[in-house]
Every structure is written in C-alpha cells, then in structure tokens.
Design a protein around this motif. Structure first.
Motif, PDB file in Angstrom:
ATOM      1  N   SER A 250       0.833  -1.208   0.000  1.00 60.52           N
ATOM      2  CA  SER A 250       0.000   0.000   0.000  1.00 60.52           C
ATOM      3  C   SER A 250       0.863   1.252   0.000  1.00 60.52           C
ATOM      4  O   SER A 250       0.512   2.260  -0.622  1.00 60.52           O
ATOM      5  CB  SER A 250      -0.962  -0.006   1.184  1.00 60.52           C
ATOM      6  OG  SER A 250      -0.259   0.079   2.395  1.00 60.52           O
ATOM      7  N   TRP A 251       2.021   1.186   0.654  1.00 59.52           N
ATOM      8  CA  TRP A 251       2.951   2.311   0.617  1.00 59.52           C
ATOM      9  C   TRP A 251       3.464   2.528  -0.808  1.00 59.52           C
ATOM     10  O   TRP A 251       3.495   3.662  -1.300  1.00 59.52           O
ATOM     11  CB  TRP A 251       4.111   2.040   1.578  1.00 59.52           C
ATOM     12  CG  TRP A 251       5.144   3.112   1.602  1.00 59.52           C
ATOM     13  CD1 TRP A 251       5.013   4.387   2.062  1.00 59.52           C
ATOM     14  CD2 TRP A 251       6.485   2.999   1.132  1.00 59.52           C
ATOM     15  NE1 TRP A 251       6.190   5.068   1.926  1.00 59.52           N
ATOM     16  CE2 TRP A 251       7.111   4.251   1.357  1.00 59.52           C
ATOM     17  CE3 TRP A 251       7.218   1.962   0.553  1.00 59.52           C
ATOM     18  CZ2 TRP A 251       8.429   4.481   1.015  1.00 59.52           C
ATOM     19  CZ3 TRP A 251       8.534   2.208   0.222  1.00 59.52           C
ATOM     20  CH2 TRP A 251       9.124   3.443   0.455  1.00 59.52           C
ATOM     21  N   ASN A 252       3.834   1.448  -1.488  1.00 59.42           N
ATOM     22  CA  ASN A 252       4.298   1.569  -2.875  1.00 59.42           C
ATOM     23  C   ASN A 252       3.200   2.100  -3.783  1.00 59.42           C
ATOM     24  O   ASN A 252       3.439   2.965  -4.624  1.00 59.42           O
ATOM     25  CB  ASN A 252       4.805   0.228  -3.394  1.00 59.42           C
ATOM     26  CG  ASN A 252       6.226  -0.051  -2.976  1.00 59.42           C
ATOM     27  OD1 ASN A 252       7.026   0.848  -2.820  1.00 59.42           O
ATOM     28  ND2 ASN A 252       6.536  -1.310  -2.781  1.00 59.42           N
ATOM     29  N   ILE A 253       2.006   1.579  -3.638  1.00 60.02           N
ATOM     30  CA  ILE A 253       0.896   2.002  -4.496  1.00 60.02           C
ATOM     31  C   ILE A 253       0.558   3.464  -4.250  1.00 60.02           C
ATOM     32  O   ILE A 253       0.397   4.247  -5.192  1.00 60.02           O
ATOM     33  CB  ILE A 253      -0.330   1.103  -4.253  1.00 60.02           C
ATOM     34  CG1 ILE A 253      -0.043  -0.318  -4.717  1.00 60.02           C
ATOM     35  CG2 ILE A 253      -1.564   1.655  -4.953  1.00 60.02           C
ATOM     36  CD1 ILE A 253      -0.998  -1.349  -4.162  1.00 60.02           C
ATOM     37  N   THR A 254       0.460   3.842  -2.979  1.00 57.46           N
ATOM     38  CA  THR A 254       0.097   5.222  -2.646  1.00 57.46           C
ATOM     39  C   THR A 254       1.149   6.201  -3.118  1.00 57.46           C
ATOM     40  O   THR A 254       0.818   7.232  -3.720  1.00 57.46           O
ATOM     41  CB  THR A 254      -0.111   5.362  -1.128  1.00 57.46           C
ATOM     42  OG1 THR A 254      -1.101   4.422  -0.717  1.00 57.46           O
ATOM     43  CG2 THR A 254      -0.551   6.754  -0.761  1.00 57.46           C
ATOM     44  N   THR A 255       2.406   5.921  -2.858  1.00 59.91           N
ATOM     45  CA  THR A 255       3.448   6.851  -3.292  1.00 59.91           C
ATOM     46  C   THR A 255       3.562   6.882  -4.810  1.00 59.91           C
ATOM     47  O   THR A 255       3.864   7.931  -5.373  1.00 59.91           O
ATOM     48  CB  THR A 255       4.808   6.497  -2.660  1.00 59.91           C
ATOM     49  OG1 THR A 255       5.155   5.148  -2.977  1.00 59.91           O
ATOM     50  CG2 THR A 255       4.778   6.709  -1.164  1.00 59.91           C
ATOM     51  N   PHE A 256       3.295   5.757  -5.476  1.00 58.60           N
ATOM     52  CA  PHE A 256       3.311   5.756  -6.944  1.00 58.60           C
ATOM     53  C   PHE A 256       2.206   6.656  -7.483  1.00 58.60           C
ATOM     54  O   PHE A 256       2.428   7.456  -8.385  1.00 58.60           O
ATOM     55  CB  PHE A 256       3.145   4.329  -7.471  1.00 58.60           C
ATOM     56  CG  PHE A 256       3.187   4.240  -8.968  1.00 58.60           C
ATOM     57  CD1 PHE A 256       4.389   4.308  -9.642  1.00 58.60           C
ATOM     58  CD2 PHE A 256       2.027   4.081  -9.701  1.00 58.60           C
ATOM     59  CE1 PHE A 256       4.444   4.224 -11.022  1.00 58.60           C
ATOM     60  CE2 PHE A 256       2.065   4.000 -11.080  1.00 58.60           C
ATOM     61  CZ  PHE A 256       3.279   4.070 -11.737  1.00 58.60           C
ATOM     62  N   ILE A 257       1.018   6.548  -6.908  1.00 53.30           N
ATOM     63  CA  ILE A 257      -0.102   7.371  -7.370  1.00 53.30           C
ATOM     64  C   ILE A 257       0.165   8.850  -7.093  1.00 53.30           C
ATOM     65  O   ILE A 257      -0.087   9.707  -7.944  1.00 53.30           O
ATOM     66  CB  ILE A 257      -1.415   6.910  -6.715  1.00 53.30           C
ATOM     67  CG1 ILE A 257      -1.817   5.536  -7.259  1.00 53.30           C
ATOM     68  CG2 ILE A 257      -2.532   7.915  -6.940  1.00 53.30           C
ATOM     69  CD1 ILE A 257      -2.943   4.877  -6.492  1.00 53.30           C
ATOM     70  N   LEU A 258       0.671   9.149  -5.914  1.00 54.30           N
ATOM     71  CA  LEU A 258       0.865  10.545  -5.534  1.00 54.30           C
ATOM     72  C   LEU A 258       2.059  11.205  -6.222  1.00 54.30           C
ATOM     73  O   LEU A 258       1.993  12.384  -6.576  1.00 54.30           O
ATOM     74  CB  LEU A 258       1.048  10.653  -4.017  1.00 54.30           C
ATOM     75  CG  LEU A 258      -0.177  10.357  -3.168  1.00 54.30           C
ATOM     76  CD1 LEU A 258       0.187  10.408  -1.689  1.00 54.30           C
ATOM     77  CD2 LEU A 258      -1.291  11.333  -3.473  1.00 54.30           C
ATOM     78  N   PHE A 259       3.160  10.479  -6.408  1.00 58.05           N
ATOM     79  CA  PHE A 259       4.388  11.112  -6.849  1.00 58.05           C
ATOM     80  C   PHE A 259       4.857  10.731  -8.246  1.00 58.05           C
ATOM     81  O   PHE A 259       5.861  11.263  -8.706  1.00 58.05           O
ATOM     82  CB  PHE A 259       5.514  10.818  -5.841  1.00 58.05           C
ATOM     83  CG  PHE A 259       5.194  11.306  -4.461  1.00 58.05           C
ATOM     84  CD1 PHE A 259       4.959  12.639  -4.215  1.00 58.05           C
ATOM     85  CD2 PHE A 259       5.107  10.414  -3.412  1.00 58.05           C
ATOM     86  CE1 PHE A 259       4.658  13.097  -2.945  1.00 58.05           C
ATOM     87  CE2 PHE A 259       4.807  10.854  -2.133  1.00 58.05           C
ATOM     88  CZ  PHE A 259       4.584  12.198  -1.904  1.00 58.05           C
TER      89      PHE A 259
END
Length: 155
Positions: free
Chosen positions: A9-18
C-alpha cells in the motif's frame, strides 16, 4: 501478511501521488514494477531489522529453540511474499489495461505534450477543509463556523 499489505500500500500510494513528478516513468515498460524495485531499500532495511529483533526476542525472552523460530520466520515470510505476489499480479493486469487506454495518447507526441504539460498560471490548489467532530462540537469561537483556532491559522 499485514507487513506485506503495508509495504504494497505504501508503494501504491506513493506511486499514485508522486509518479507525476517522475515523467520518465511514462516512457518505460512496467513503470510500477520499476518503481517498486527502486523503493525496496527502506522496506528491506525494516525487514532485516525486524527479523534480527524478533529472533533475539524469541531466543532470549521466549526461550525458543531454532526450529520454532524457523517456523515463525517461514510463516511470516510466506505470508509476506504471498501478499506481494498477489498484489503484483493484480497491478500488472491493471497496468496492461492502462497501457491499452494510454497508447493513443503516448504514440501521438502533440497529444502527449498537451496532456502532461503544466498549464500557464496553474498553481497548487489549497487542500480541502475537513471538519472534525471535535472542532464541530467544541469550537474555540462560536463565529468560526466549526473551525478551531488552530485550524484557522493553517487555512
């Protein structure tokens, strides 16, 4: 399993945001995989630290022998890798459908530039105001319409 879910979820969230800040990702094949590989250093450091501390605790405080500790570590790793593999399989299928939808945009350079170019005069928008239960029930000032004094300083 929970650690695998947290890391994915950290990878997915940071990928979406950044990912919008790293425009070269749009030109690579399997950008999410490359992003995840690039961001494995912190989770690996955490996992190594966690396993060292877990084994030390099990040896010194729980007084377990090597075989039960091995089973605990193997169970943790099997759940972790199961979640990571299922997440990767799911997002690679989603990645293929996104690529199919974005191929016409990417193949036309003018359309690509118009989609990803920052517009003139465009600024970062202010984050939306979120009213909380505490600020709604106990406002500092009755005239602040539910916003507390601390929240008014930031908005």
């Amino acid at each position: 399993m929970a650690t695998g879910i947290f890391i994915m979820s950290w990878n997915i969230t940071t990928f979406i945001l950044f990912s919008r800040h790293f425009r070269f990702l749009a030109t690579t094949t399997k950008p999410f995989l490359k992003y995840c590989i690039n961001n494995t250093i912190l989770p690996l450091i955490f996992l190594v630290f966690y396993f060292i501390k877990a084994v030390q605790f099990n040896v010194s405080r729980e007084l377990l022998s090597a075989m039960p500790i091995f089973y605990l570590v193997a169970g943790f790793l099997s759940g972790f890798f199961f979640i990571v593999i299922v997440s990767m399989l799911y997002f690679f299928r989603a990645d293929k459908s996104i690529i199919r939808r974005m191929t016409p945009v990417i193949s036309n350079p003018r359309l690509f530039k118009s989609q990803f170019r920052k517009r003139r005069g465009e600024t970062e928008r202010e984050p939306p105001y979120a009213r909380t239960l505490v600020s709604q029930l106990f406002p500092d000032d009755p005239q602040d319409k539910g916003r507390g004094a601390l929240q008014q300083r930031f908005y």
